[in-house]
Motif scaffolding. Structure first.
Motif, PDB file in Angstrom:
ATOM      1  N   GLU A 138      74.226  15.375  31.982  1.00  0.00           N
ATOM      2  CA  GLU A 138      73.265  15.214  30.903  1.00  0.00           C
ATOM      3  C   GLU A 138      73.065  16.532  30.204  1.00  0.00           C
ATOM      4  O   GLU A 138      73.090  17.587  30.807  1.00  0.00           O
ATOM      5  N   GLU A 139      72.847  16.414  28.903  1.00  0.00           N
ATOM      6  CA  GLU A 139      72.457  17.580  28.142  1.00  0.00           C
ATOM      7  C   GLU A 139      71.218  18.167  28.779  1.00  0.00           C
ATOM      8  O   GLU A 139      70.269  17.449  29.082  1.00  0.00           O
ATOM      9  N   VAL A 140      71.204  19.468  28.991  1.00  0.00           N
ATOM     10  CA  VAL A 140      70.018  20.098  29.549  1.00  0.00           C
ATOM     11  C   VAL A 140      69.323  20.848  28.422  1.00  0.00           C
ATOM     12  O   VAL A 140      69.843  21.837  27.907  1.00  0.00           O
ATOM     13  N   ILE A 141      68.177  20.326  28.022  1.00  0.00           N
ATOM     14  CA  ILE A 141      67.414  20.973  26.957  1.00  0.00           C
ATOM     15  C   ILE A 141      66.151  21.562  27.582  1.00  0.00           C
ATOM     16  O   ILE A 141      65.375  20.838  28.200  1.00  0.00           O
ATOM     17  N   ILE A 142      66.002  22.860  27.462  1.00  0.00           N
ATOM     18  CA  ILE A 142      64.802  23.514  27.995  1.00  0.00           C
ATOM     19  C   ILE A 142      64.058  24.149  26.836  1.00  0.00           C
ATOM     20  O   ILE A 142      64.579  25.033  26.155  1.00  0.00           O
ATOM     21  N   THR A 143      62.838  23.681  26.599  1.00  0.00           N
ATOM     22  CA  THR A 143      62.118  24.152  25.410  1.00  0.00           C
ATOM     23  C   THR A 143      61.092  25.230  25.747  1.00  0.00           C
ATOM     24  O   THR A 143      60.429  25.741  24.849  1.00  0.00           O
ATOM     25  N   ALA A 173      72.344  26.647  23.167  1.00  0.00           N
ATOM     26  CA  ALA A 173      72.206  26.569  21.709  1.00  0.00           C
ATOM     27  C   ALA A 173      71.285  25.421  21.312  1.00  0.00           C
ATOM     28  O   ALA A 173      70.403  25.573  20.456  1.00  0.00           O
ATOM     29  N   ASN A 174      71.478  24.256  21.942  1.00  0.00           N
ATOM     30  CA  ASN A 174      70.630  23.112  21.602  1.00  0.00           C
ATOM     31  C   ASN A 174      69.177  23.355  21.980  1.00  0.00           C
ATOM     32  O   ASN A 174      68.268  22.916  21.271  1.00  0.00           O
TER      33      ASN A 174
END
Lengths: 451, 451
Positions: free
Chosen positions: A5-10, A28-29
């Protein structure tokens, strides 16, 4: 969802802590999301990205954020990031930087190792659509008299110093760097490591014949090769077959995707290059050019209608029905056009077998011409209670759908024959035909038959 | 031209003599040419293709020739050819054969080795758009406690008996076949061959984290992964992470190309599945469905015109000019639609940032709306020497281009929200809007202002 899964950490701090385990794309995302909330956080995190990841992360950022990053990051940091990239990506970054800040680009270039500078100088010379512009110069090569074991030792060293990655094969070259063979790692790994490449190659001449393209070859043709021969890597050679670099399938995926976008856009009258501008007026201006052409077409069609103003005044039903004929022609023609343009691009239709394609399209459009002639004839007859009006619209329906099929097929072929991209302009030409034929045939027949 | 030039040999005897040095794609392309001259020669050569090439050659032939080949080749020959293929291709061939000749397909299936039969049974269960349908089960795997040297020995044997090819990595699995890691051959080749995989993996946990997708994952999402993460191979796992197979980039190239074709065709109202039918009437029938929808739209627009028949009778100039307004709206809307549909497909626009996209399109269409309002207003004024007519067409131009931009952006988004492919049907919906708004605004304004 994919299991990777895409790992997006905000959360800025959490993202920084997890850099090591994240793919540059995911970093980058994540940065994209962070920038939406706070540009300061974006810069804060960006500056903490380790050098060996920074270049890749920059490449994955959308254009506008990458430009912000260029302005914000120090020359030292940018130089270190570029240093870590492969030659094709290095070149892309430097070229992009030159457009934004020539001074900065120069300083970064000056800070690179001499070998990198040489590669960049070389790669910059290629045109955008040439194979050379897509190749990376980093590759694993070996000479004929080297043993496999020795070359593997070199590979090990190169990998440990992060100079090489994404290696699928060894390219065997002679003393003049002329490409002799390409041996997949899956074959290499099972050979006797004490043998020289020369000895290996003598066992089977055909098996290791390299797939290669000329460095000035059109990248679209290279992409076709990948598809036809199911390649994952291709060698790029120059004059006399000297090995220059290699192109990998991930670059080709992008080429194919971009070509498809371009083609769709061209058919619709959109120029992809100007769709991502910050200033909407620039995008609007580019689109206006196309609309301007269409305005010309529409006015031409109106002039045709104008010839029959008295006929229309006598029978206002004609004004009501005439858009139907033109619209049906336009839609049938668009169907044909889409099929022709796409199959020409995919190589399924070529100029030599074009006659069959035109014949096919004409037959299909005639079948549908007669079908909708009957349907629309009856509708018009019942609607306006005039049998002859039904006859008029039926006849013009056949005429217009026939010409839609014929010109929808012929226009892209003629453009192609004159080496013009069939996706460009064919829509305007076709609408001109279907509008004019549609209005003229309908109104002319009405004038002759009804009056 | 690429340096690996396509080799086309159209002389039957010469082609047969060169089988060994030719790529299956080149043999297939040569056979295509031969068939054009003589179907007998085609069959003559086809029957001489060696078993180990025949399957690949069949796969590269166009559909209609492959069907001829199925009918002509013996069960024995076809079975031997299928035996040589990889599981995904085996399954494709058997599935295709079942549609043509179920009896023959069954006999071929029965002639295969039990292991192949099991793979085919399994792969047949996947839906067309699932990752599982694109995977091949042949891969190079190793268990944690095996040494690298031992596994390479197995690879060697498998390659010598032609069981494995196109190997990029070793998939490390545990005792339950659960995928633990993926090690590229470029890493494997430089490791100490006496070490076990377990020992290697303990050195760097993150480095060998495998990219994997679920076997029921939508293949379009898998293709996106390839693009985002620049992959060349992905592991396919099932329930609990059991390794099932792998998907390689050449399959993904085809998926991307096909998706792009499908999207272009859908926007133009063409169904790719029925474009390659032998019977043109079938293709015509499918295209007629779309034209039928458009006829409905066109009639709706005509009904709108019909409301204003008296206005038109009073001012025949209206009939002459009204197609211009509708056509400009249609073209501007198509531009917006193409951009939205494509960027939604590429993931550049998502539902969450959709508002920005709509705003952008509305601004662009308003800019062009005012531009063409001025241009067309002046033209109409001069053409018919009526200032107010210029005002009417200018006002309706702004209205129609605004609604073209707004609905061109909104329609694909609404379709997407309801999980309908935005490429399907959006064109018809948009034309309905631009035609009706175009005709209505123009004629209504004319009625109010001119009469």
């Amino acid at each position: 969802m994919p299991q990777h899964e895409e790992v997006i950490i905000t959360q800025p701090q959490k993202l920084i802590e997890n850099f090591d385990s994240l793919h540059p794309t995911d970093i980058a995302n994540s940065l994209r999301k962070i920038e939406k909330d706070s540009i300061d956080d974006f810069f804060f995190v960006l500056k903490k990205v380790p050098d060996e990841l920074l270049g890749e992360v920059l490449l994955e950022l959308p254009d506008n954020l990458r430009e912000l990053a260029y302005e914000e990051l120090s020359i030292k940091k940018l130089t270190d990031a570029v240093e870590e990239l492969e030659s094709d990506d290095q070149t892309d970054l430097i070229l992009e930087l030159e457009e934004i800040d020539e001074e900065k680009a120069k300083e970064i270039y000056d800070g690179l190792e001499e070998e990198d500078q040489k590669d960049i100088d070389w790669l910059k010379k290629y045109e955008e659509d040439e194979a050379g512009a897509y190749m990376q110069t980093e590759l694993f090569s070996a000479s004929l008299d080297e043993t496999i074991g020795d070359s593997v030792k070199r590979l090990k060293e190169a990998k440990e110093s992060d100079e090489l990655e994404n290696i699928h094969q060894v390219f065997v070259i002679d003393e003049n760097r002329i490409l002799i063979a390409s041996i997949l790692l899956e074959d290499l790994i099972i050979f006797d490591f004490n043998k020289t490449y020369d000895e290996i190659l003598r066992t089977d001449e055909n098996k290791f014949k390299p797939f290669k393209v000329d460095d000035h070859e059109d990248i679209d043709n290279v992409a076709k090769q990948f598809e036809q021969y199911d390649l994952s890597v291709v060698a790029v050679t120059s004059y006399q077959g000297i090995l220059m670099g290699r192109i990998t399938s991930d670059d080709i995926l992008d080429v194919i995707e971009e070509n498809a976008t371009e083609q769709m856009y061209q058919l619709a009258g959109v120029n992809d290059d100007f769709e991502h501008e910050d200033k909407l007026s620039t995008t609007a201006k580019k689109r206006a050019l196309w609309l301007f052409l269409n305005l010309g077409t529409a006015i031409l069609a109106s002039l045709v209608i104008g010839i029959f103003d008295e006929t229309i005044q006598a029978y206002v039903a004609l004004a009501i029905l005439m858009p139907i004929v033109a619209s049906m022609g336009g839609n049938a023609g668009t169907q044909t056009l889409a099929v022709m343009v796409r199959q020409l691009a995919l190589g399924d239709i070529e100029l030599e077998n074009a006659k069959d394609a035109v014949k096919k399209e004409v037959v299909i459009s005639l079948i549908n011409g007669f079908l909708f002639a009957v349907i629309m004839g009856i509708i018009a007859w019942l609607w306006f209670d005039t049998k002859l009006l039904g006859l008029v619209i039926a006849m013009s329906m056949v005429i217009n759908l026939f010409s839609a099929g014929f010109f929808g097929a012929a226009i892209p072929l003629v453009l192609k024959r004159f080496d013009i991209d069939p996706a460009i302009g064919s829509t305007v030409l076709l609408t001109t035909v279907t509008d004019i034929v549609g209005f003229f045939s309908f109104l002319m027949l009405a004038k002759v038959i009804l009056l």
